[in-house]
Design a protein around this motif. Sequence first.
Motif, PDB file in Angstrom:
ATOM      1  N   GLU A 262       0.827  -1.208   0.000  1.00 10.23           N
ATOM      2  CA  GLU A 262       0.000   0.000   0.000  1.00 10.23           C
ATOM      3  C   GLU A 262       0.858   1.253   0.000  1.00 10.23           C
ATOM      4  O   GLU A 262       1.953   1.260   0.554  1.00 10.23           O
ATOM      5  CB  GLU A 262      -0.910   0.004   1.227  1.00 10.23           C
ATOM      6  CG  GLU A 262      -0.196   0.195   2.562  1.00 10.23           C
ATOM      7  CD  GLU A 262       0.354  -1.086   3.160  1.00 10.23           C
ATOM      8  OE1 GLU A 262       0.321  -2.125   2.465  1.00 10.23           O
ATOM      9  OE2 GLU A 262       0.810  -1.061   4.318  1.00 10.23           O
ATOM     10  N   HIS A 289      -7.998  -4.812  -0.179  1.00 10.57           N
ATOM     11  CA  HIS A 289      -7.167  -4.652   1.016  1.00 10.57           C
ATOM     12  C   HIS A 289      -6.210  -3.461   0.863  1.00 10.57           C
ATOM     13  O   HIS A 289      -6.186  -2.559   1.699  1.00 10.57           O
ATOM     14  CB  HIS A 289      -6.387  -5.961   1.233  1.00 10.57           C
ATOM     15  CG  HIS A 289      -5.468  -5.946   2.409  1.00 10.57           C
ATOM     16  ND1 HIS A 289      -5.789  -6.526   3.615  1.00 10.57           N
ATOM     17  CD2 HIS A 289      -4.228  -5.427   2.563  1.00 10.57           C
ATOM     18  CE1 HIS A 289      -4.784  -6.363   4.460  1.00 10.57           C
ATOM     19  NE2 HIS A 289      -3.820  -5.699   3.847  1.00 10.57           N
ATOM     20  N   HIS A 293      -6.093   0.441   2.652  1.00 11.63           N
ATOM     21  CA  HIS A 293      -4.923   0.938   3.382  1.00 11.63           C
ATOM     22  C   HIS A 293      -4.676   2.430   3.141  1.00 11.63           C
ATOM     23  O   HIS A 293      -3.988   3.068   3.924  1.00 11.63           O
ATOM     24  CB  HIS A 293      -3.669   0.188   2.919  1.00 11.63           C
ATOM     25  CG  HIS A 293      -3.322  -1.024   3.730  1.00 11.63           C
ATOM     26  ND1 HIS A 293      -3.339  -1.056   5.097  1.00 11.63           N
ATOM     27  CD2 HIS A 293      -2.894  -2.256   3.339  1.00 11.63           C
ATOM     28  CE1 HIS A 293      -2.951  -2.252   5.521  1.00 11.63           C
ATOM     29  NE2 HIS A 293      -2.678  -3.006   4.480  1.00 11.63           N
ATOM     30  N   GLU A 323      -3.270  -3.838   9.878  1.00 16.57           N
ATOM     31  CA  GLU A 323      -3.313  -4.883   8.848  1.00 16.57           C
ATOM     32  C   GLU A 323      -4.580  -5.740   8.984  1.00 16.57           C
ATOM     33  O   GLU A 323      -5.317  -5.945   8.029  1.00 16.57           O
ATOM     34  CB  GLU A 323      -2.069  -5.771   8.927  1.00 16.57           C
ATOM     35  CG  GLU A 323      -0.817  -5.144   8.350  1.00 16.57           C
ATOM     36  CD  GLU A 323      -0.936  -4.803   6.864  1.00 16.57           C
ATOM     37  OE1 GLU A 323      -1.846  -5.320   6.177  1.00 16.57           O
ATOM     38  OE2 GLU A 323      -0.127  -4.002   6.384  1.00 16.57           O
ATOM     39  N   TYR A 392      -2.390 -10.670  10.895  1.00 17.16           N
ATOM     40  CA  TYR A 392      -3.395 -10.535   9.830  1.00 17.16           C
ATOM     41  C   TYR A 392      -4.623 -11.376  10.194  1.00 17.16           C
ATOM     42  O   TYR A 392      -5.751 -10.918  10.177  1.00 17.16           O
ATOM     43  CB  TYR A 392      -2.856 -11.062   8.495  1.00 17.16           C
ATOM     44  CG  TYR A 392      -1.900 -10.144   7.792  1.00 17.16           C
ATOM     45  CD1 TYR A 392      -2.369  -9.180   6.902  1.00 17.16           C
ATOM     46  CD2 TYR A 392      -0.537 -10.250   7.996  1.00 17.16           C
ATOM     47  CE1 TYR A 392      -1.496  -8.345   6.235  1.00 17.16           C
ATOM     48  CE2 TYR A 392       0.344  -9.414   7.334  1.00 17.16           C
ATOM     49  CZ  TYR A 392      -0.134  -8.464   6.454  1.00 17.16           C
ATOM     50  OH  TYR A 392       0.725  -7.639   5.804  1.00 17.16           O
TER      51      TYR A 392
HETATM   52 ZN   LIG Z   1      -1.990  -4.916   4.346  1.00 18.66          ZN
END
Ligand SMILES: [Zn+2]
Length: 608
Positions: A262, A289, A293, A323, A392
């Motif tokens: 990101e 995802h 970010h 995350e 995560y």
């Molecule tokens: Zn990430």
Amino acid sequence: MKRFRTTARSHFTIVALFLSATVAFTQDPPQLSYTVSLANPEQHLVEVRISLPPGSSDRELQLPVWNALYQIRDFSQYINWIRAKDHAGNPLAVRELNKSRWQIHGTSPGAVVEYEIYLDSPGPFGAQLSVHHAFLNLAQLLMYPVDARNAPLVLRFSHVPGDWHVATPLKSANDSYVAENYDRLVDSPVEIGAFHESDFDDSGAHFRVIIDADPADYNSDKILAALHKIVSSAISWMNDRPFDTYTFFYHFPRGPAGGGMEHAYSTAIDVSADELKQSLDVLTGVTAHEFFHLWNVKRIRPQSLEPVDYTRENYTRALWFSEGCTSTVEGFIQLRAGLLDEKGYLFRLGEEITELERRPAHLTQSAEASSLDAWLEGFGYYRRPDRSISYYNKGELLGIILDLVVRNASHGQASLREVLQWMNNNYAKKGRFFDDSNGVRQAAEIVSHSDLDSFFTNYVAGTEEIPWDDFLGTVGLRVEALTTTVPDPGFLASRNFDGPMAVAAVAPGSEAEQAGLQVGDTILELQGKPAGQESRQALSRLNAGDTVTVKVRSRRAGERELRWKISSRQEVSYEVKDLERVTVDQHARRLAWLKGEAQPGVSGGAGQ
Ligand SMILES: [Zn+2]
């Protein structure tokens, strides 16, 4: 990640193909400037020339030891030589202060520092110059003057092959690019090559899509259609769009691919061409995802990551949120975009619960500790299931639970969406960083008007078992454990960075142990084939009773071939299922939950 145009854009910025050293030298403005020469793609060698404006008589230059990826990578290992001179061309003394920092003497009238660096790390976190293209994580090749990290700067590329173009979120000016400071510079990846560029407008913003891959491996219309859905879902979910232009960089390599990275105004994503041929799911998941970010972690940012320390680790306890909860929202974005349905979402939730519950370390390593230890993730031994969990994985589940907790405490008036929006308005928009887990807790308590001490103490800072049914019951769901018998080879193998495959764990008393397999052994061959990508699949095809043949090497015992019989063990999987009787209330709550939206007008949602 609707309808759009795919055009070969005509307004590429084409940089000067050749820049004579003397001409550039006399034309340099009295400003910090970088020239990156791509003259030697065959050897993966880049020459960097830094022009320092007048300043103090001794200047220090630092090359980062890490950037973006939470791993110390010591980029200076790739430097071949470094030298400095004054404006008249007289050499200046260069003194190495440590492995990544150099001091130049005699710089008061300004100076030029030059060095050569080898760049052949492919993937979204790396820097690579090859005959095919250049993709540059600029922190991997550009040093910064320690006393001028916040100074505005200019970046040029020279010796760019004639049919290559430059794509970067950096602002362009004439034949060069400008950044307000070094941090912005190294948050801006650069692709240089003969890539395919498309663009589209959505939600009032302009989106550039840079794809560097074999055209036979992807369908750009399908990708752009998914991107439209992803960006509009995410922007509407956040009710915010803190950019005018955003750039997606994609690479679809044959073979293994590295994921996504990101940035504030862009993302770089690698998906393997094989994966992409099967479905767009991996691409859309990673894209949702990385796109989210741009808020969570780039703008809604934990204090512990600021200022970035390029000389050592920035330790943070907040990656479970930055995350993990980004993965939680990735799910909501996919659901809202119609890229995932309820069945698929609940299946994935079961898989995530299974991953966490199967790792014995979920009882010993908290989500915060896992965040702090992110810097060890490159090491296979650390990744063993009894040593570590993944921030995560647990962070995504904590995001889902926090969402349900906030919904219950607020009687449906707030959800994770309101928590993120509050953090965006009260931290990001006000230029403040949040106090790691405490900052998340503050936001969640304010939007839910409740005390969330037990959630943060037990599940974020602590290692208490998560009572899944208590939380999921509120939306009419429960978790069911299924025990199955599976083949067990008796060992775990993994790879450190891009090193060889090594044995990370051998089950005590197993046939593998009796055959002589040891932790640390390098696996050379499996079933007569060189260890590689296919080894995992080859292993998964074996049944209990089959013989496995492994050739290994270790420093002490040398090379040897080992054989043993695959045994079996019990394995528990978790599935998320409907309660026997789902009430009308639970059903209504589930619908709002799967949209990632609060449920205004509903009260008394606490019981199940
Ligand atoms: Zn990430």
